[in-house]
Structure formats: C-alpha cells, structure tokens
Enzyme design. Structure first.
Site, mmCIF file in Angstrom:
data_model
loop_
_atom_site.group_PDB
_atom_site.id
_atom_site.type_symbol
_atom_site.label_atom_id
_atom_site.label_comp_id
_atom_site.label_asym_id
_atom_site.label_seq_id
_atom_site.Cartn_x
_atom_site.Cartn_y
_atom_site.Cartn_z
ATOM 1 N N PRO A 2 4.143 -4.441 2.119
ATOM 2 C CA PRO A 2 5.592 -3.885 1.799
ATOM 3 C C PRO A 2 5.505 -3.168 0.407
ATOM 4 C CG PRO A 2 5.532 -6.282 1.002
ATOM 5 C CD PRO A 2 3.886 -5.715 1.624
ATOM 6 N N GLU A 3 6.560 -2.327 0.638
ATOM 7 C CA GLU A 3 6.697 -1.586 -0.806
ATOM 8 C C GLU A 3 8.055 -2.353 -1.423
ATOM 9 O OE1 GLU A 3 6.666 2.538 -0.650
ATOM 10 O OE2 GLU A 3 5.322 2.577 0.879
ATOM 11 N N LYS A 52 7.048 -4.772 -7.086
ATOM 12 C CA LYS A 52 6.428 -5.545 -5.688
ATOM 13 C C LYS A 52 6.249 -6.810 -6.061
ATOM 14 C CE LYS A 52 4.401 -1.143 -4.333
ATOM 15 N NZ LYS A 52 3.254 -0.489 -4.520
ATOM 16 N N ARG A 121 4.650 -6.584 -17.835
ATOM 17 C CA ARG A 121 3.608 -5.546 -17.525
ATOM 18 C C ARG A 121 4.355 -4.635 -16.317
ATOM 19 N NH1 ARG A 121 0.951 -10.388 -15.912
ATOM 20 N NH2 ARG A 121 0.919 -11.598 -17.804
ATOM 21 N N ASN A 162 2.743 3.837 -1.022
ATOM 22 C CA ASN A 162 2.195 4.892 -0.107
ATOM 23 C C ASN A 162 3.230 5.737 0.646
ATOM 24 O OD1 ASN A 162 0.134 6.609 0.147
ATOM 25 N ND2 ASN A 162 -1.010 5.333 1.823
ATOM 26 N N ARG A 258 -6.835 5.473 -1.464
ATOM 27 C CA ARG A 258 -5.424 5.545 -0.393
ATOM 28 C C ARG A 258 -5.098 6.826 0.060
ATOM 29 N NH1 ARG A 258 -2.386 1.327 -1.922
ATOM 30 N NH2 ARG A 258 -1.540 1.369 0.336
#
Length: 269
Positions: A2-3, A52, A121, A162, A258
DNA sequence: TAAGTATGTTAAG
DNA sequence: TTAACCTACTTAC
C-alpha cells in the site's frame, strides 16, 4: 503493498472499530516484538497514520507501531474473530469486531517517547493537515537527486509510493529525471497541491485514481483498466501502451531498484 | 509446480 | 548495488 492513502484508510477503519473499546491483543504466530500482553485488555485511545506508518494508541501510553512493507495486509471483520488461519502476526479483537495482520515489515510496541521519535523520522505527509510542506521544499531544493527519487523518499514526501510518484509527475508534465535543485518553488507548490488532492481522494476511496475526466474510459471509448491496484492511472504499469494524452509509448526504467513509468513526449523537462 | 511479480524498507557489502 | 525480509497472487512451463 500500500501507499499512504491506504494506510490512512485503514487507520480510519481501525479507529472506527476499536476507539474507546477494550480489546484483546495476541499474536498467534508469536513474532510480535515487545509482546501483545503489554497492551492486551487495554482500551484503544486513538489510531493514527503518518505516511505509511500506522500507530494504535492505548490507555497505558503504549503504542503498537505497524509498517506493512511490501507484503503486509490487514483483514478486518465484524463479529466473532475466526479461528486463526495461516500466519497471523497480530490480532486485535473487541466484543464487536476483529482485525488480523499478516506479513508486516514492522510490528512492535513503543512507549510514548519512542512513538514520538518514530513520527519525527517521517517527513511531511500530504494527507495530514498538520504537514509542513516547507520541510519537503527545503530538501527538494537542496538536492541533486532526480525528483522521481525524492518523491519516493519518505523523509521528503511521506506516504508517496510508486504509483503516486509516477502519476503526479505525469499530471504536472515534469520529467522524472529533473534534479531537485532545478524544481522551482512554483513547480513544487503545484506538485504538493496535487499530491494533497490525489492522496486525500485516495484515502476516501481506498484506491488510487489519477485520470482526469477527459481521459477516463467513458470519455475516450476505451476499456476500463482492471489492474490489481484497482484505479484508473495514466502511466503506472502502462509501459508499451499509448499515453492517454498524446499516444506516445509509455516508457519504463529501473530507478534505484524500483520501476519508473513515464511518457517521454509529455514529460520532457 | 515453479518462477516471477508487487503500491516497501533496511542492512550488508 | 544487492540481498533479505515475507505473503499472495499471476504467469510460465
């Protein structure tokens, strides 16, 4: 796989199911770092998504931190929790519903300060109202890396994956190879604004759609694209097929391990 | 049945 | 730059 939009979607579903409820937490597979017993029996206070990453907060100030990685999946349902089938890393059960987690990269218990450090982060997330795009702009502006790489950097654009990186570059007719330092402030603002719009819509739907009305299948008399990611897109995984805007052949190349997709005619600079 | 693929990240070399 | 992680599905044989 998943994004960020999917993580936010799942956080809302988990929040609706479990907030203000006492839950039983266990790990049928037995690989839950920290131990389910630290939070089992506690009341869920809130569920948050940052990029994410997903966080489930409990009334003893501990958090479950989950990152699905490439393979992770949540499966949720109402009513009784079924007999565990397969490898379930984490299971959350209330008297009304259940959630099962399989195959995540990260599944651990954090205390409040560890949770804050984990969130720090993560870069600004276009889906979150508290995101500060200035942080992303400064990183883009100083970088000699290609914008396609920066869009996948979670310290710069948290939650973008992506599909969104390929689609937002196409929609703004920007070459994926333009260096960050060659992106103007106006370009950046436009990209950020589009990401906010696309990813917010993707959160509501739980899928990614990026195609404008005039290029939709109904408008162009083409077959709807039935791909596993479910949505209508311009270039993602459409290599070798005609660009929906100009008809040129969509290209694919490897960038930092990728796959990158773009239209060489629409995205020149 | 085996091999390949995937919306991802980290650590080792 | 490569391998490893780890699951489910698709494609090749």
């Amino acid at each position: 796989m998943p994004e960020g939009n999917v993580i936010h979607h799942q956080a809302r579903r988990l929040g609706r199911a479990f907030t203000r409820r006492a839950v039983v937490v266990d790990s049928p597979q037995g690989r839950f770092a920290g131990g389910a017993e630290l939070v089992s029996g506690r009341v869920v206070r809130k569920v948050e998504a940052h990029g994410k990453h997903l966080f489930v907060g409990f009334d003893n100030d501990l958090w479950i931190h989950v990152h699905l990685g490439l393979f992770g999946k949540w499966q949720m349902g109402a009513g009784e929790s079924p007999e565990p089938v397969g490898l379930i890393r984490l299971r959350i059960v209330s008297d009304a519903s259940y959630a099962e987690l399989r195959g995540p990269t990260v599944c651990e218990v954090l205390d409040a300060s560890e949770k804050r450090a984990a969130v720090r982060r993560i870069g600004p997330d276009p889906i979150r109202k508290d995101a500060d795009p200035q942080v992303a702009w400064e990183r883009v502006h100083r970088s000699s890396a290609p914008i396609a790489g920066l869009l996948m950097d979670q310290r710069v654009f948290a939650g973008v994956g992506n599909i969104y990186r390929a689609e937002v570059l196409f929609r703004y007719e920007m070459s994926p190879f333009r260096m960050g330092r060659d992106v103007t402030r106006a370009d950046f603002d436009e990209l950020w604004r589009d990401l906010v719009m696309l990813m917010t819509a993707g959160t509501k739907r739980g899928r990614i759609d990026t195609v404008r009305d005039e290029h939709l299948p109904e408008a162009m008399g083409r077959a709807p694209r039935e791909d596993r990611h479910g949505g209508e897109v311009y270039v993602y995984r459409r290599d070798g097929r005609p660009c929906l805007a100009c008809g040129s052949e969509v290209q694919m190349a490897d960038l930092q391990g990728r796959k990158l997709y773009w239209c060489p005619a629409c995205q020149v600079t």
